[in-house]
Design an enzyme around this catalytic site. Structure first.
Site, PDB file in Angstrom:
ATOM      1  N   CYS A  42       0.824  -1.209   0.000  1.00  0.00           N
ATOM      2  CA  CYS A  42       0.000   0.000   0.000  1.00  0.00           C
ATOM      3  C   CYS A  42       0.866   1.271   0.000  1.00  0.00           C
ATOM      4  O   CYS A  42       1.417   1.603  -1.035  1.00  0.00           O
ATOM      5  CB  CYS A  42      -1.014  -0.054   1.134  1.00  0.00           C
ATOM      6  SG  CYS A  42      -2.498   0.894   0.746  1.00  0.00           S
ATOM      7  N   GLU A  83      -1.177  -8.658   4.227  1.00  0.00           N
ATOM      8  CA  GLU A  83      -0.845  -8.928   5.641  1.00  0.00           C
ATOM      9  C   GLU A  83      -2.092  -9.197   6.476  1.00  0.00           C
ATOM     10  O   GLU A  83      -2.031  -9.804   7.545  1.00  0.00           O
ATOM     11  CB  GLU A  83      -0.064  -7.756   6.242  1.00  0.00           C
ATOM     12  CG  GLU A  83      -0.865  -6.606   6.766  1.00  0.00           C
ATOM     13  CD  GLU A  83      -1.489  -5.707   5.677  1.00  0.00           C
ATOM     14  OE1 GLU A  83      -1.214  -5.913   4.477  1.00  0.00           O
ATOM     15  OE2 GLU A  83      -2.276  -4.806   6.056  1.00  0.00           O
ATOM     16  N   HIS A 108      -3.668  -5.326   0.708  1.00  0.00           N
ATOM     17  CA  HIS A 108      -3.167  -5.707   2.035  1.00  0.00           C
ATOM     18  C   HIS A 108      -3.127  -7.215   2.229  1.00  0.00           C
ATOM     19  O   HIS A 108      -4.023  -7.798   2.844  1.00  0.00           O
ATOM     20  CB  HIS A 108      -4.018  -5.033   3.116  1.00  0.00           C
ATOM     21  CG  HIS A 108      -3.791  -3.566   3.168  1.00  0.00           C
ATOM     22  ND1 HIS A 108      -2.845  -2.991   3.961  1.00  0.00           N
ATOM     23  CD2 HIS A 108      -4.353  -2.573   2.452  1.00  0.00           C
ATOM     24  CE1 HIS A 108      -2.843  -1.695   3.752  1.00  0.00           C
ATOM     25  NE2 HIS A 108      -3.741  -1.404   2.832  1.00  0.00           N
TER      26      HIS A 108
HETATM   27  N1  LIG Z   1      -2.155   6.899   2.400  1.00  0.00           N
HETATM   28  C1  LIG Z   1      -2.018   6.194   1.149  1.00  0.00           C
HETATM   29  C2  LIG Z   1      -1.708   4.715   1.402  1.00  0.00           C
HETATM   30  C3  LIG Z   1      -2.911   4.014   1.969  1.00  0.00           C
HETATM   31  C4  LIG Z   1      -2.592   2.875   2.914  1.00  0.00           C
HETATM   32  O1  LIG Z   1      -1.461   2.467   3.122  1.00  0.00           O
HETATM   33  N2  LIG Z   1      -3.676   2.398   3.508  1.00  0.00           N
HETATM   34  C5  LIG Z   1      -3.613   1.447   4.588  1.00  0.00           C
HETATM   35  C6  LIG Z   1      -3.785   2.180   5.903  1.00  0.00           C
HETATM   36  C7  LIG Z   1      -4.123   1.278   7.061  1.00  0.00           C
HETATM   37  C8  LIG Z   1      -3.263   0.021   7.096  1.00  0.00           C
HETATM   38  O2  LIG Z   1      -2.017   0.138   7.198  1.00  0.00           O
HETATM   39  O3  LIG Z   1      -3.802  -1.086   6.982  1.00  0.00           O
HETATM   40  C9  LIG Z   1      -3.276   6.319   0.289  1.00  0.00           C
HETATM   41  O4  LIG Z   1      -4.296   6.802   0.821  1.00  0.00           O
HETATM   42  O5  LIG Z   1      -3.234   5.923  -0.882  1.00  0.00           O
END
Ligand SMILES: N[C@@H](CCC(=O)NCCCC(=O)O)C(=O)O
Length: 253
Positions: free
Chosen positions: A112, A223, A221
Site C-alpha cells: 500500500c 498482511e 493488504h
Molecule cells: N495513504 C495512502 C496509502 C494508503 C494505505 O497504506 N492504507 C492502509 C492504511 C491502514 C493500514 O495500514 O492497513 C493512500 O491513501 O493511498
C-alpha cells in the site's frame, strides 16, 4: 541457521503530546507467521538513520501501509488535499532505504503506502486522489465499515500473464483483493514491471525488473489475516524464501 531479519520502517504517531514510532501488529505478525522471519521495527529517523548500518543486519525489508501519504514534493507535485496526513520522517527514512536495499539485492516487499513509496523512490509519480481522475474507481475504504469489511474483497485484479506475481500465485488470471487507498500510481517508475491492474487500469502490483532478488510491491493488504488467505500466504512465503536465500548467501550468521 537463525531466522532472517526483516526491517519494518515505522510511522510517526503522536501518543498524547509525545511523537512515537509505530508499526501495526498485522504487519509484524505477517512477517512472523507469513514469511517466517523476524521483524525489526526501524524508527522513522529520517536523515539520522544510518541506512548502511541497518541494512548490514537486514535479510529483507517490508514497507507497510499507512494512512499518511508520501509527500507530493517528492514526485514534483503540490499537495492536493492539505487535510490528509503526511509523515515526512517516514518518507525521509524509507526512500533512501529502498534505493540502498535494491542496490544490495536485499529482498523487498512493499504494501500500500510502501508500494507508493517504492514507485516514488525510483522516479515514479502518484495520483493524489484516484477517485477524482476521470474513468477511475474510488479505491478508498469506508472508515465506518467494520474492519472485516474494510479489509474484505473489494475488486478483482488482472494478473500479468507469466509475471512474477502470477507465478507466485499459481498463474490465476485474476484474484480478488481488498482496497484501502486514496492515492495510486500515475507514472510507473523506470525499471518497474506491471504485475497486476484493477478494472479501471490502475496499477495494483509491480516488480522491479532485473532486481537481484525478490522485489515486489502490491497496493492491497496481504498482511490482513495472512494465514487465512491463500494468495496472501503465497506472497509472504515467497518473500520469506527470498529472505532465507539472502541470509544463506550474504547474511550475518
Ligand atoms: N495513504 C495512502 C496509502 C494508503 C494505505 O497504506 N492504507 C492502509 C492504511 C491502514 C493500514 O495500514 O492497513 C493512500 O491513501 O493511498
Amino acid at each position: 541457521m537463525r531466522r532472517p531479519i526483516v526491517i519494518v520502517p515505522a510511522c510517526t504517531r503522536l501518543i498524547g503530546e509525545h511523537p512515537n514510532h509505530a508499526a501495526q501488529h498485522k504487519y509484524v505478525n505477517a512477517v512472523v507467521l507469513g514469511a517466517r522471519c523476524m521483524p525489526l521495527v526501524l524508527p522513522a529517523l529520517g536523515e539520522l538513520a544510518d541506512v548502511d548500518a541497518v541494512l548490514s543486519v537486514a535479510d529483507g525489508v517490508m514497507l507497510t501501509g499507512s494512512a499518511s501519504n508520501v509527500h507530493a514534493d517528492l514526485y514534483g507535485q503540490t499537495i492536493h488535499d492539505p487535510a490528509l496526513p503526511l509523515d515526512a520522517a517516514r518518507d525521509a527514512t524509507t526512500l533512501p532505504l529502498i534505493r540502498a536495499a535494491l542496490e544490495r539485492g536485499i529482498p523487498i516487499l512493499g504494501i500500500c503506502r510502501g508500494f507508493q513509496e517504492m514507485n516514488v523512490a525510483l522516479g515514479g509519480t502518484l495520483h493524489q486522489a484516484v477517485q477524482e481522475v476521470s474513468g477511475m474507481l474510488d479505491h478508498r475504504d469506508r472508515p465506518q465499515d467494520a474492519m472485516e469489511v474494510q479489509y474484505g474483497p473489494a475488486h478483482p485484479i488482472r494478473l500479468t500473464r507469466g509475471g512474477v506475481l502470477a507465478e507466485i500465485l499459481g498463474n490465476p488470471a485474476e484474484i480478488q483483493v481488498n482496497s484501502l487507498h486514496g492515492q495510486g500510481i500515475a507514472k510507473l517508475a523506470p525499471g518497474l514491471a506491471v504485475e497486476a491492474v484493477a478494472p479501471d487500469g490502475l496499477v495494483e502490483a509491480y516488480s522491479v525488473a532485473n532486481a537481484r532478488s525478490f522485489a515486489l510491491a502490491v497496493q492491497w493488504h496481504p498482511e490482513w489475516r495472512v494465514t487465512d488467505n491463500p494468495d496472501s500466504t503465497k506472497i509472504f512465503l515467497a518473500f520469506g524464501k527470498a529472505c532465507i536465500a539472502y541470509l544463506e548467501q550474504n547474511g550475518v550468521p
